[in-house]
Design an enzyme around this catalytic site. Structure first.
Site, short mmCIF file in Angstrom:
data_model
loop_
_atom_site.label_atom_id
_atom_site.label_comp_id
_atom_site.label_asym_id
_atom_site.label_seq_id
_atom_site.Cartn_x
_atom_site.Cartn_y
_atom_site.Cartn_z
N ARG A 137 -51.58 -70.32 -5.35
CA ARG A 137 -51.05 -69.17 -6.07
C ARG A 137 -51.48 -69.28 -7.53
NH1 ARG A 137 -45.39 -69.63 -6.32
NH2 ARG A 137 -45.59 -70.10 -8.53
N GLU A 156 -50.83 -70.59 -14.86
CA GLU A 156 -51.20 -71.84 -14.19
C GLU A 156 -51.75 -71.51 -12.81
OE1 GLU A 156 -47.68 -74.21 -13.88
OE2 GLU A 156 -46.63 -72.76 -12.62
N ASN A 158 -51.51 -73.05 -8.92
CA ASN A 158 -50.68 -73.94 -8.12
C ASN A 158 -51.40 -74.33 -6.84
OD1 ASN A 158 -47.87 -73.53 -9.59
ND2 ASN A 158 -48.79 -71.52 -9.36
N SER A 163 -44.51 -71.47 -3.55
CA SER A 163 -43.30 -70.91 -2.95
C SER A 163 -43.23 -69.40 -3.10
CB SER A 163 -42.06 -71.54 -3.61
OG SER A 163 -42.09 -71.33 -5.00
N LYS A 334 -52.41 -79.72 -14.97
CA LYS A 334 -52.62 -78.92 -16.18
C LYS A 334 -53.82 -79.40 -16.98
CE LYS A 334 -48.86 -76.59 -15.28
NZ LYS A 334 -48.46 -77.29 -14.05
N LYS A 415 -47.47 -78.54 -22.20
CA LYS A 415 -47.28 -78.70 -20.76
C LYS A 415 -47.68 -80.11 -20.32
CE LYS A 415 -48.12 -73.87 -19.42
NZ LYS A 415 -48.87 -73.00 -18.50
N GLU A 419 -45.01 -79.81 -11.87
CA GLU A 419 -44.76 -78.51 -11.26
C GLU A 419 -43.25 -78.31 -11.12
OE1 GLU A 419 -47.28 -76.60 -10.79
OE2 GLU A 419 -48.81 -78.13 -11.12
N GLY A 420 -42.85 -77.07 -10.83
CA GLY A 420 -41.48 -76.82 -10.44
C GLY A 420 -40.57 -76.24 -11.51
N ARG A 508 -42.20 -62.47 -10.32
CA ARG A 508 -40.95 -63.08 -10.78
C ARG A 508 -40.64 -62.54 -12.17
NH1 ARG A 508 -42.63 -69.24 -10.23
NH2 ARG A 508 -44.51 -68.25 -11.02
#
Length: 533
Positions: A137, A156, A158, A163, A334, A415, A419-420, A508
């Site tokens: 993603r 970013e 992924n 998810s 990153k 950064k 992740e997350g 989102r």
């Protein structure tokens, strides 16, 4: 009221509704979500084995506007990003240099170093499975600067545990339902069916897993989902299992790292990954795994003991196809994102005819990809990385990259290789944070210029899970919306071939004053797209 043909005014969003209309829309939205699996497990200190309660996921009441041309641009770029990250994951020399524990980030980042050392040992011994599967993603924000066209800029990329593919499809269906049911009370001419794009992310992601299973070549084998203990976001995962079973006849099992440490082994003669389990005292069942799909394993706390790393490396040593392999997980760091912005690096992976033959990209495509980047640099970068638009600062004891981050802190985010959500450092917090880092630790961080989303753009946000009667009341607030484009790639083998697709999207949305953007971490709500011109 503007006509749909006019340039879209983000400050006009969302349309105005009466209290009665808002109340009716909220009831329609929340009951639809509860009826159609747009759900989370309820908060609990420990989730029961058999779920006893669920709440609707946090959602927006209106879809969020994105210019049609920019959405199409993101979808087109995804096909290139699929190829780019597949090639990065197959370039051991590059990953050793950038992410390794001898020369790269792994020297100072313990988690990255552990993964890299395990991968290095295994590849020196010989990995039995040459294929990789990536479910990807790429996340973007709209970038709005005075006197410049609106654009999309990458937040970013992924490569592990991407998810909200399944729930993003459901929230798009929710907004189409609200349009069909209420016409949104004719509150905006933009709210018409032609502006609500379809989203088939669930079958799209499942097709990638099915391709890997097919490539493995054993119809009796199953797909292993490696999941977090106490996972609340199960309703974003289970639909993939159902799709695999109903469309392809592929069975799946779910286990945590903790469980796999006791029930997984690799057959010494075939390198097959075998799960041995027994239900209710019945004879042991021996399951061969075709594909390992990680919905965990991306943050250090998921490896609390050496045994957890041992389990990860055991899986990596098998002939099961991993989604992702350790090399593909490292490719999503990153630091790799920052290095890709340096001169000549994109060309290394996309334009080298000697290496890739006819499967290369021209300067226009590479320029378009580069245009999606924000400026990034490493905190430990020295004066030799100075560019004409980034003049040298005063001499000092700190590396140029760190000094530049101090000077421009209010326009930056720092950064780490994580992740997350919840890991970054923003704006005014940066100078104090830099004081806590020693020179070696700075190698694990990058500085990135902040993307500037459209101002005065709002939506109504709805959350559940509180006993407060006001928790179901939509909150109108100024927001920032992040667009994610999904894709998958199955790649590797002697020819290093790549099969890939773009397979859907996610939106989102968060309040503008929230720096972080994760839904699972409580910062954002799930949203969908409204295409505008």
């Amino acid at each position: 009221m503007p006509s749909p043909s006019d340039s879209f005014d983000f400050a006009s969003w969302p349309p105005t509704l009466s209290n009665g209309q808002l109340e009716a829309l909220t009831l329609y939205a929340t009951t639809y979500a509860l009826s159609h699996g747009l759900l989370y497990l309820a908060p609990a200190q420990r989730q029961p084995t058999i779920p006893s309660a669920a709440i609707h996921a946090p959602i927006s009441l209106f879809p969020s506007p994105v210019p049609r041309a920019l959405f199409d641009n993101g979808r087109r770029l995804q096909r290139i990003y699929n190829v780019l990250y597949a090639r990065i994951a197959m370039d051991d020399e590059f990953l050793d240099e950038v992410m390794g524990a001898e020369k790269g980030v792994g020297k100072v980042d313990k988690f990255i170093g552990e993964l890299w050392r395990g991968w290095k040992r295994l590849r020196d011994e010989g990995l039995p499975q040459p294929l990789h599967l990536g479910l990807f993603r790429s996340d973007y924000l709209l970038h709005s600067l005075p006197d410049k066209p609106l654009s999309i800029k990458q937040v970013e990329f992924n490569t592990i545990s991407v998810s909200f593919g399944c729930l993003s499809q459901k929230v798009a269906e929710l907004h189409r339902y609200l349009l069909s049911q209420t016409k949104y009370y004719y509150s905006s001419p933009y709210l018409s069916p032609s502006n609500f794009p379809s989203n088939e992310t669930t079958p799209g992601l499942a097709s990638g897993l099915a391709e890997a299973h097919k490539a493995y070549g054993d119809e009796r084998s199953q797909i292993l989902f490696v999941v977090q203990p106490g996972e609340r976001n199960v309703f974003d995962q289970r639909p993939l299992e159902y799709e695999l079973l109903e469309r392809y006849g592929i069975h799946s099992i779910r286990n945590t790292f903790e469980e796999l440490g006791n029930i997984a082994h690799v057959d010494p003669s075939t390198s097959a990954l075998i799960i041995t389990r027994s239900l209710d005292g019945s004879p042991s069942e021996r399951i061969e795994i075709s594909t390992v799909y990680y919905r965990s394993g991306y943050v250090p706390h998921e490896y609390p003991t050496p045994k957890h790393y041992t389990t990860r490396f055991l899986i990596e040593s098998s002939k099961a196809i991993k989604c992702p392999t350790i090399s593909l997980q490292l490719a999503g760091g990153k630091k790799v994102q920052e290095v890709l912005g340096r001169p000549g690096v994109l060309e290394r992976f996309l334009a080298d005819e000697a290496k890739y033959g006819k499967d290369v990209y021209g300067p226009e495509v590479i320029s378009e990809l580069r245009d999606s980047f924000m400026d990034m640099w490493s905190l430990d970068v020295n004066e030799d990385r100075v560019t004409p638009d980034r003049p040298s600062s005063e001499s000092g004891n700190e590396e140029f990259g760190t000094r530049l981050a101090r000077e421009g802190a209010l326009g930056l985010v720092l950064k780490p290789q994580r992740e997350g959500g919840g890991n970054n450092v923003y704006k005014e917090s940066i100078p104090t944070f830099l004081d806590t880092l020693d020179p070696e630790e700075r190698q694990a961080w990058i500085a990135m210029e902040l993307i500037q989303p459209p101002k005065d753009f709002g939506n109504y946000l709805i959350r559940a899970g509180s006993t407060n009667s006001q928790s179901q009341t939509p909150v109108k607030t100024e927001v920032v919306s992040e667009l994610g484009i999904f894709g998958w790639a199955l790649f590797g083998g002697p020819e290093k071939s790549i099969s890939e697709k773009e397979v859907g999207w996610l939106v989102r949305t968060k309040g503008k004053d929230s720096n972080e953007g994760g839904v699972a971490t409580g910062f954002s709500v799930l949203d969908s797209l409204l295409l505008v011109d």
